[in-house]
Design a protein around this motif. Structure first.
Motif, short mmCIF file in Angstrom:
data_model
loop_
_atom_site.label_atom_id
_atom_site.label_comp_id
_atom_site.label_asym_id
_atom_site.label_seq_id
_atom_site.Cartn_x
_atom_site.Cartn_y
_atom_site.Cartn_z
N LEU A 186 0.82 -1.22 0.00
CA LEU A 186 0.00 0.00 0.00
C LEU A 186 0.85 1.27 0.00
O LEU A 186 0.31 2.37 0.06
CB LEU A 186 -0.92 0.03 1.23
CG LEU A 186 -1.94 -1.11 1.35
CD1 LEU A 186 -2.70 -0.98 2.68
CD2 LEU A 186 -2.91 -1.11 0.19
N ARG A 187 2.17 1.12 -0.09
CA ARG A 187 3.05 2.27 0.07
C ARG A 187 3.56 2.85 -1.24
O ARG A 187 3.94 4.02 -1.28
CB ARG A 187 4.26 1.88 0.94
CG ARG A 187 3.93 1.79 2.42
CD ARG A 187 5.17 1.53 3.24
NE ARG A 187 4.95 1.77 4.66
CZ ARG A 187 5.88 1.61 5.60
NH1 ARG A 187 7.09 1.19 5.24
NH2 ARG A 187 5.60 1.87 6.86
N GLU A 188 3.60 2.08 -2.30
CA GLU A 188 4.19 2.55 -3.57
C GLU A 188 3.10 2.65 -4.63
O GLU A 188 2.78 1.66 -5.30
CB GLU A 188 5.29 1.60 -4.02
CG GLU A 188 6.47 1.51 -3.07
CD GLU A 188 7.23 2.82 -2.97
OE1 GLU A 188 7.15 3.62 -3.93
OE2 GLU A 188 7.88 3.04 -1.95
N TRP A 195 -1.74 -2.48 -4.12
CA TRP A 195 -3.02 -3.03 -3.70
C TRP A 195 -3.99 -1.97 -3.20
O TRP A 195 -5.06 -2.30 -2.68
CB TRP A 195 -2.82 -4.05 -2.58
CG TRP A 195 -2.08 -5.28 -2.98
CD1 TRP A 195 -1.60 -5.60 -4.22
CD2 TRP A 195 -1.74 -6.38 -2.14
NE1 TRP A 195 -0.98 -6.81 -4.20
CE2 TRP A 195 -1.04 -7.32 -2.94
CE3 TRP A 195 -1.94 -6.67 -0.79
CZ2 TRP A 195 -0.56 -8.52 -2.43
CZ3 TRP A 195 -1.46 -7.86 -0.28
CH2 TRP A 195 -0.78 -8.77 -1.09
N SER A 196 -3.68 -0.72 -3.32
CA SER A 196 -4.46 0.32 -2.68
C SER A 196 -5.91 0.35 -3.15
O SER A 196 -6.81 0.68 -2.38
CB SER A 196 -3.81 1.69 -2.93
OG SER A 196 -4.58 2.72 -2.36
N VAL A 197 -6.17 0.04 -4.42
CA VAL A 197 -7.53 0.12 -4.94
C VAL A 197 -8.32 -1.15 -4.66
O VAL A 197 -9.52 -1.22 -4.99
CB VAL A 197 -7.50 0.37 -6.46
CG1 VAL A 197 -6.87 1.72 -6.77
CG2 VAL A 197 -6.74 -0.74 -7.19
N HIS A 218 -7.15 3.64 -1.10
CA HIS A 218 -7.99 4.28 -2.12
C HIS A 218 -9.22 3.46 -2.46
O HIS A 218 -10.13 3.96 -3.11
CB HIS A 218 -7.17 4.52 -3.40
CG HIS A 218 -6.02 5.45 -3.19
ND1 HIS A 218 -4.97 5.54 -4.09
CD2 HIS A 218 -5.74 6.32 -2.20
CE1 HIS A 218 -4.09 6.43 -3.64
NE2 HIS A 218 -4.53 6.91 -2.50
N GLY A 219 -9.24 2.20 -2.07
CA GLY A 219 -10.39 1.35 -2.32
C GLY A 219 -11.30 1.31 -1.11
O GLY A 219 -11.21 2.12 -0.18
N THR A 238 -3.11 7.73 4.18
CA THR A 238 -4.10 8.55 3.48
C THR A 238 -5.31 7.69 3.12
O THR A 238 -5.17 6.54 2.72
CB THR A 238 -3.52 9.15 2.20
OG1 THR A 238 -3.08 8.11 1.34
CG2 THR A 238 -2.35 10.07 2.53
N PHE A 239 -6.49 8.29 3.28
CA PHE A 239 -7.76 7.63 2.97
C PHE A 239 -8.58 8.57 2.10
O PHE A 239 -8.60 9.77 2.31
CB PHE A 239 -8.56 7.32 4.24
CG PHE A 239 -7.90 6.31 5.15
CD1 PHE A 239 -8.27 4.98 5.09
CD2 PHE A 239 -6.95 6.70 6.08
CE1 PHE A 239 -7.68 4.06 5.93
CE2 PHE A 239 -6.36 5.78 6.92
CZ PHE A 239 -6.72 4.46 6.85
N SER A 240 -9.29 8.00 1.14
CA SER A 240 -10.26 8.79 0.39
C SER A 240 -11.51 8.98 1.23
O SER A 240 -11.71 8.30 2.24
CB SER A 240 -10.61 8.10 -0.93
OG SER A 240 -11.27 6.88 -0.67
N ALA A 241 -12.38 9.90 0.80
CA ALA A 241 -13.60 10.16 1.57
C ALA A 241 -14.47 8.92 1.66
O ALA A 241 -15.05 8.61 2.71
CB ALA A 241 -14.37 11.32 0.92
#
Length: 329
Positions: A186-188, A195-197, A218-219, A238-241
Protein backbone atom coordinates in the motif's frame (compact mmCIF):
# COMPACT_ATOMS: atom_id res chain seq x y z
CA UNK A 1 -14.24 -58.48 -7.67
CA UNK A 2 -13.20 -55.03 -8.79
CA UNK A 3 -15.43 -53.15 -11.18
CA UNK A 4 -13.78 -52.11 -14.41
CA UNK A 5 -14.88 -48.88 -16.05
CA UNK A 6 -17.14 -49.40 -19.03
CA UNK A 7 -16.65 -47.58 -22.30
CA UNK A 8 -19.59 -45.56 -23.42
CA UNK A 9 -20.39 -43.49 -26.47
CA UNK A 10 -21.28 -40.44 -24.38
CA UNK A 11 -19.18 -37.36 -25.14
CA UNK A 12 -16.52 -36.64 -22.56
CA UNK A 13 -17.08 -33.69 -20.29
CA UNK A 14 -14.68 -30.84 -19.62
CA UNK A 15 -11.78 -30.06 -21.90
CA UNK A 16 -11.19 -32.56 -24.71
CA UNK A 17 -9.63 -32.72 -28.16
CA UNK A 18 -12.32 -32.21 -30.83
CA UNK A 19 -12.86 -34.99 -33.35
CA UNK A 20 -11.40 -34.27 -36.79
CA UNK A 21 -12.89 -35.28 -40.11
CA UNK A 22 -11.29 -38.15 -41.99
CA UNK A 23 -8.59 -37.15 -44.43
CA UNK A 24 -10.29 -39.29 -47.09
CA UNK A 25 -13.31 -36.99 -46.80
CA UNK A 26 -11.51 -33.69 -46.40
CA UNK A 27 -9.03 -34.14 -49.28
CA UNK A 28 -11.60 -34.72 -52.07
CA UNK A 29 -13.84 -32.01 -50.65
CA UNK A 30 -10.93 -29.54 -50.65
CA UNK A 31 -10.07 -30.44 -54.27
CA UNK A 32 -13.67 -29.85 -55.30
CA UNK A 33 -13.84 -26.49 -53.51
CA UNK A 34 -10.55 -25.29 -55.00
CA UNK A 35 -11.58 -26.47 -58.48
CA UNK A 36 -14.94 -24.71 -58.25
CA UNK A 37 -13.31 -21.52 -56.99
CA UNK A 38 -10.71 -21.67 -59.80
CA UNK A 39 -13.42 -22.12 -62.42
CA UNK A 40 -15.47 -19.19 -61.09
CA UNK A 41 -12.42 -16.93 -60.94
CA UNK A 42 -11.29 -17.98 -64.42
CA UNK A 43 -14.68 -17.26 -65.94
CA UNK A 44 -14.86 -13.90 -64.18
CA UNK A 45 -11.40 -12.83 -65.36
CA UNK A 46 -12.09 -14.03 -68.90
CA UNK A 47 -15.38 -12.10 -68.97
CA UNK A 48 -13.71 -8.89 -67.78
CA UNK A 49 -10.83 -9.16 -70.24
CA UNK A 50 -13.19 -9.96 -73.10
CA UNK A 51 -15.37 -6.98 -72.28
CA UNK A 52 -12.29 -4.71 -72.14
CA UNK A 53 -10.94 -6.09 -75.43
CA UNK A 54 -14.26 -5.55 -77.24
CA UNK A 55 -14.12 -1.84 -76.39
CA UNK A 56 -10.77 -1.36 -78.12
CA UNK A 57 -10.48 -0.22 -81.75
CA UNK A 58 -9.96 -2.64 -83.44
CA UNK A 59 -11.07 -5.42 -81.06
CA UNK A 60 -8.28 -7.68 -79.87
CA UNK A 61 -8.61 -11.37 -78.97
CA UNK A 62 -8.08 -12.31 -75.31
CA UNK A 63 -4.88 -14.19 -74.61
CA UNK A 64 -5.66 -17.35 -72.64
CA UNK A 65 -2.28 -17.21 -70.94
CA UNK A 66 -3.12 -13.79 -69.49
CA UNK A 67 -6.38 -15.13 -68.09
CA UNK A 68 -4.59 -18.07 -66.51
CA UNK A 69 -1.88 -15.86 -64.99
CA UNK A 70 -4.41 -13.46 -63.46
CA UNK A 71 -6.50 -16.37 -62.17
CA UNK A 72 -3.46 -17.98 -60.53
CA UNK A 73 -2.47 -14.64 -58.98
CA UNK A 74 -5.96 -14.12 -57.51
CA UNK A 75 -6.06 -17.67 -56.16
CA UNK A 76 -2.58 -17.25 -54.66
CA UNK A 77 -3.63 -14.05 -52.91
CA UNK A 78 -6.74 -15.76 -51.59
CA UNK A 79 -4.68 -18.68 -50.38
CA UNK A 80 -2.25 -16.32 -48.65
CA UNK A 81 -5.15 -14.57 -46.87
CA UNK A 82 -6.61 -17.90 -45.76
CA UNK A 83 -3.18 -19.05 -44.57
CA UNK A 84 -2.79 -15.86 -42.57
CA UNK A 85 -6.23 -16.33 -41.01
CA UNK A 86 -5.39 -19.93 -40.18
CA UNK A 87 -2.06 -18.94 -38.60
CA UNK A 88 -3.75 -16.20 -36.56
CA UNK A 89 -6.43 -18.60 -35.37
CA UNK A 90 -3.83 -21.20 -34.50
CA UNK A 91 -1.87 -18.64 -32.51
CA UNK A 92 -5.03 -17.64 -30.60
CA UNK A 93 -5.71 -21.27 -29.73
CA UNK A 94 -2.12 -21.76 -28.60
CA UNK A 95 -2.26 -18.63 -26.43
CA UNK A 96 -5.57 -19.79 -24.97
CA UNK A 97 -4.06 -23.16 -24.11
CA UNK A 98 -1.09 -21.44 -22.50
CA UNK A 99 -3.39 -19.17 -20.51
CA UNK A 100 -5.47 -22.13 -19.30
CA UNK A 101 -2.36 -24.03 -18.28
CA UNK A 102 -1.05 -20.95 -16.45
CA UNK A 103 -4.38 -20.38 -14.71
CA UNK A 104 -4.49 -24.03 -13.69
CA UNK A 105 -0.99 -23.80 -12.20
CA UNK A 106 -1.89 -20.61 -10.36
CA UNK A 107 -5.02 -22.26 -8.99
CA UNK A 108 -2.92 -25.13 -7.69
CA UNK A 109 -0.54 -22.64 -6.08
CA UNK A 110 -3.50 -20.90 -4.46
CA UNK A 111 -4.80 -24.16 -3.00
CA UNK A 112 -1.36 -25.02 -1.66
CA UNK A 113 -0.86 -21.55 -0.12
CA UNK A 114 -4.32 -21.60 1.49
CA UNK A 115 -3.57 -25.01 2.99
CA UNK A 116 -0.26 -23.70 4.32
CA UNK A 117 -2.03 -20.78 5.96
CA UNK A 118 -4.13 -23.21 7.99
CA UNK A 119 -1.22 -25.43 9.04
CA UNK A 120 -0.38 -26.04 12.70
CA UNK A 121 3.29 -25.20 12.20
CA UNK A 122 3.87 -21.40 12.36
CA UNK A 123 6.75 -21.61 9.87
CA UNK A 124 4.42 -23.22 7.33
CA UNK A 125 1.79 -20.56 7.98
CA UNK A 126 4.37 -17.84 7.36
CA UNK A 127 5.31 -19.52 4.09
CA UNK A 128 1.62 -19.49 3.17
CA UNK A 129 1.40 -15.75 3.83
CA UNK A 130 4.30 -14.96 1.51
CA UNK A 131 3.05 -17.44 -1.09
CA UNK A 132 -0.39 -15.80 -1.18
CA UNK A 133 1.16 -12.34 -1.44
CA UNK A 134 3.37 -13.44 -4.34
CA UNK A 135 0.38 -15.12 -5.98
CA UNK A 136 -1.66 -11.91 -5.67
CA UNK A 137 1.13 -10.03 -7.44
CA UNK A 138 1.36 -12.56 -10.28
CA UNK A 139 -2.33 -13.40 -10.67
CA UNK A 140 -4.05 -10.09 -11.36
CA UNK A 141 -7.36 -11.70 -12.29
CA UNK A 142 -7.71 -13.28 -8.83
CA UNK A 143 -5.71 -10.74 -6.84
CA UNK A 144 -8.73 -9.72 -4.81
CA UNK A 145 -9.38 -13.34 -3.80
CA UNK A 146 -5.84 -13.72 -2.44
CA UNK A 147 -6.13 -10.42 -0.56
CA UNK A 148 -9.47 -11.51 0.89
CA UNK A 149 -7.83 -14.62 2.33
CA UNK A 150 -5.03 -12.56 3.91
CA UNK A 151 -7.53 -10.07 5.38
CA UNK A 152 -9.71 -12.89 6.70
CA UNK A 153 -6.89 -14.30 8.84
CA UNK A 154 -6.84 -11.39 11.38
CA UNK A 155 -10.64 -11.68 11.63
CA UNK A 156 -10.42 -15.24 12.96
CA UNK A 157 -10.47 -15.81 16.74
CA UNK A 158 -7.07 -15.27 18.29
CA UNK A 159 -6.03 -16.64 21.66
CA UNK A 160 -3.37 -14.49 23.32
CA UNK A 161 -3.05 -16.43 26.59
CA UNK A 162 -0.06 -18.83 26.31
CA UNK A 163 -1.59 -21.10 28.99
CA UNK A 164 -4.77 -21.71 27.00
CA UNK A 165 -5.29 -24.93 25.07
CA UNK A 166 -6.30 -22.87 22.02
CA UNK A 167 -3.08 -20.85 22.01
CA UNK A 168 -1.04 -21.28 18.82
CA UNK A 169 2.70 -20.90 18.91
CA UNK A 170 3.93 -18.16 16.59
CA UNK A 171 0.41 -16.90 15.84
CA UNK A 172 1.28 -13.28 16.71
CA UNK A 173 4.21 -13.28 14.28
CA UNK A 174 2.00 -14.67 11.51
CA UNK A 175 -0.59 -11.92 12.05
CA UNK A 176 2.04 -9.18 12.15
CA UNK A 177 3.58 -10.57 8.98
CA UNK A 178 0.22 -10.30 7.22
CA UNK A 179 -0.05 -6.67 8.31
CA UNK A 180 3.49 -5.92 7.07
CA UNK A 181 2.87 -7.62 3.73
CA UNK A 182 -0.34 -5.68 3.14
CA UNK A 183 1.27 -2.43 4.30
CA UNK A 184 4.22 -2.88 1.94
CA UNK A 185 1.77 -3.24 -0.97
CA UNK A 186 0.00 0.00 0.00
CA UNK A 187 3.05 2.27 0.07
CA UNK A 188 4.19 2.55 -3.57
CA UNK A 189 1.40 3.97 -5.79
CA UNK A 190 3.56 3.59 -8.92
CA UNK A 191 4.34 -0.09 -8.34
CA UNK A 192 2.56 -2.58 -10.64
CA UNK A 193 1.63 -4.64 -7.57
CA UNK A 194 -0.05 -1.75 -5.74
CA UNK A 195 -3.02 -3.03 -3.70
CA UNK A 196 -4.46 0.32 -2.68
CA UNK A 197 -7.53 0.12 -4.94
CA UNK A 198 -8.42 -3.37 -3.72
CA UNK A 199 -11.05 -4.13 -1.12
CA UNK A 200 -9.59 -4.55 2.38
CA UNK A 201 -12.02 -5.95 4.93
CA UNK A 202 -10.70 -5.86 8.49
CA UNK A 203 -14.15 -5.58 10.10
CA UNK A 204 -14.15 -7.34 13.45
CA UNK A 205 -10.42 -8.13 13.22
CA UNK A 206 -8.21 -8.33 16.30
CA UNK A 207 -4.98 -6.30 16.18
CA UNK A 208 -2.41 -6.66 18.95
CA UNK A 209 0.07 -4.37 17.21
CA UNK A 210 1.16 -3.51 13.71
CA UNK A 211 1.81 -0.57 11.46
CA UNK A 212 0.05 0.95 8.46
CA UNK A 213 2.14 4.12 8.33
CA UNK A 214 2.57 5.79 4.90
CA UNK A 215 -0.12 3.52 3.44
CA UNK A 216 -2.60 4.69 0.81
CA UNK A 217 -6.17 3.37 1.10
CA UNK A 218 -7.99 4.28 -2.12
CA UNK A 219 -10.39 1.35 -2.32
CA UNK A 220 -13.13 0.16 0.03
CA UNK A 221 -11.56 -0.37 3.45
CA UNK A 222 -13.35 -1.35 6.63
CA UNK A 223 -12.10 -1.48 10.21
CA UNK A 224 -15.63 -1.45 11.65
CA UNK A 225 -15.79 -3.42 14.88
CA UNK A 226 -12.04 -4.06 14.93
CA UNK A 227 -10.34 -4.44 18.31
CA UNK A 228 -6.92 -2.89 19.02
CA UNK A 229 -4.95 -4.13 22.02
CA UNK A 230 -1.65 -2.42 21.39
CA UNK A 231 -0.08 0.22 19.22
CA UNK A 232 -1.25 0.20 15.62
CA UNK A 233 0.29 3.15 13.78
CA UNK A 234 -1.42 4.96 10.90
CA UNK A 235 1.12 7.80 10.67
CA UNK A 236 0.82 9.69 7.35
CA UNK A 237 -1.65 7.12 6.02
CA UNK A 238 -4.10 8.55 3.48
CA UNK A 239 -7.76 7.63 2.97
CA UNK A 240 -10.26 8.79 0.39
CA UNK A 241 -13.60 10.16 1.57
CA UNK A 242 -15.38 6.96 0.59
CA UNK A 243 -12.80 4.93 2.48
CA UNK A 244 -13.37 6.92 5.67
CA UNK A 245 -17.09 6.30 5.48
CA UNK A 246 -16.56 2.61 4.86
CA UNK A 247 -13.97 2.47 7.62
CA UNK A 248 -16.55 3.75 10.07
CA UNK A 249 -19.23 1.45 8.71
CA UNK A 250 -21.58 4.44 8.37
CA UNK A 251 -23.35 6.31 5.62
CA UNK A 252 -23.15 10.10 5.63
CA UNK A 253 -25.47 11.53 8.28
CA UNK A 254 -27.81 14.43 7.55
CA UNK A 255 -26.35 17.92 8.01
CA UNK A 256 -26.14 18.94 11.66
CA UNK A 257 -27.13 22.19 13.34
CA UNK A 258 -24.57 24.85 14.30
CA UNK A 259 -23.39 24.52 17.90
CA UNK A 260 -21.07 26.49 20.12
CA UNK A 261 -17.36 26.01 19.62
CA UNK A 262 -16.97 25.23 23.34
CA UNK A 263 -19.29 22.23 23.19
CA UNK A 264 -17.62 20.95 20.06
CA UNK A 265 -14.21 21.36 21.67
CA UNK A 266 -15.26 19.09 24.53
CA UNK A 267 -16.53 16.42 22.15
CA UNK A 268 -13.37 16.50 20.03
CA UNK A 269 -11.14 16.25 23.11
CA UNK A 270 -13.20 13.32 24.40
CA UNK A 271 -12.78 11.58 21.06
CA UNK A 272 -9.03 12.22 21.08
CA UNK A 273 -8.88 10.69 24.56
CA UNK A 274 -10.71 7.60 23.31
CA UNK A 275 -8.46 7.35 20.28
CA UNK A 276 -5.27 7.51 22.32
CA UNK A 277 -6.23 5.25 25.22
CA UNK A 278 -9.05 2.88 24.34
CA UNK A 279 -8.28 -0.63 23.02
CA UNK A 280 -11.60 -0.51 21.13
CA UNK A 281 -11.11 2.96 19.69
CA UNK A 282 -12.49 2.17 16.25
CA UNK A 283 -15.67 0.70 17.69
CA UNK A 284 -16.21 3.67 20.02
CA UNK A 285 -15.32 6.24 17.34
CA UNK A 286 -17.80 4.61 15.00
CA UNK A 287 -20.67 5.66 17.28
CA UNK A 288 -19.77 9.35 17.62
CA UNK A 289 -17.50 10.43 14.77
CA UNK A 290 -20.01 10.68 11.87
CA UNK A 291 -22.33 12.94 13.85
CA UNK A 292 -19.42 14.99 15.18
CA UNK A 293 -18.13 15.60 11.65
CA UNK A 294 -21.53 16.89 10.53
CA UNK A 295 -21.88 19.17 13.58
CA UNK A 296 -18.41 20.66 13.08
CA UNK A 297 -18.99 21.25 9.36
CA UNK A 298 -22.39 22.83 10.00
CA UNK A 299 -20.94 25.07 12.69
CA UNK A 300 -18.03 26.20 10.51
CA UNK A 301 -20.40 27.04 7.66
CA UNK A 302 -22.74 28.95 9.97
CA UNK A 303 -19.91 30.93 11.63
CA UNK A 304 -18.18 31.73 8.34
CA UNK A 305 -20.36 34.79 7.78
CA UNK A 306 -21.19 35.45 11.43
CA UNK A 307 -20.55 38.61 13.41
CA UNK A 308 -18.47 36.98 16.16
CA UNK A 309 -14.86 36.58 14.92
CA UNK A 310 -13.71 34.86 18.12
CA UNK A 311 -16.36 32.16 17.78
CA UNK A 312 -15.49 31.73 14.10
CA UNK A 313 -11.78 31.31 14.84
CA UNK A 314 -12.45 28.83 17.64
CA UNK A 315 -14.73 26.80 15.36
CA UNK A 316 -11.96 26.62 12.77
CA UNK A 317 -9.47 25.47 15.43
CA UNK A 318 -11.87 22.72 16.49
CA UNK A 319 -12.25 21.66 12.86
CA UNK A 320 -8.45 21.55 12.51
CA UNK A 321 -8.13 19.29 15.56
CA UNK A 322 -10.81 16.98 14.23
CA UNK A 323 -9.06 16.88 10.84
CA UNK A 324 -5.85 15.85 12.60
CA UNK A 325 -7.69 12.97 14.22
CA UNK A 326 -9.12 11.85 10.88
CA UNK A 327 -5.62 11.81 9.37
CA UNK A 328 -4.57 9.26 12.00
CA UNK A 329 -7.08 6.73 10.66
Amino acid sequence: MANTPRRTNEPSRGRYTPKLWSVWLVAPLAVLVVGAASYVVYQGVDSLLTHAADRTKPPKPVDVNDVIKITITILALGGAVLAGIYAYRKQQLAEGDTHRVGASQLAECYTTAADQLGHDNPAVRLAGVYALARLADDWEEQRQVCIDVLCAYPRMPHETDPTSDKYKEGEREVRHTIIRVIRDHLREPQAPTFWSVCHLDFSGAVFDGGEFSDSHFHGTTSFAGATFSGTVAFIDATFSADVVRALLGQRPAPPGQPLTACSLRERVEDLWRIWQTSPTRFTEAEAVLPRLIDDVEATVRARRYGTDPAERHESLRVATDLYGLLRSY
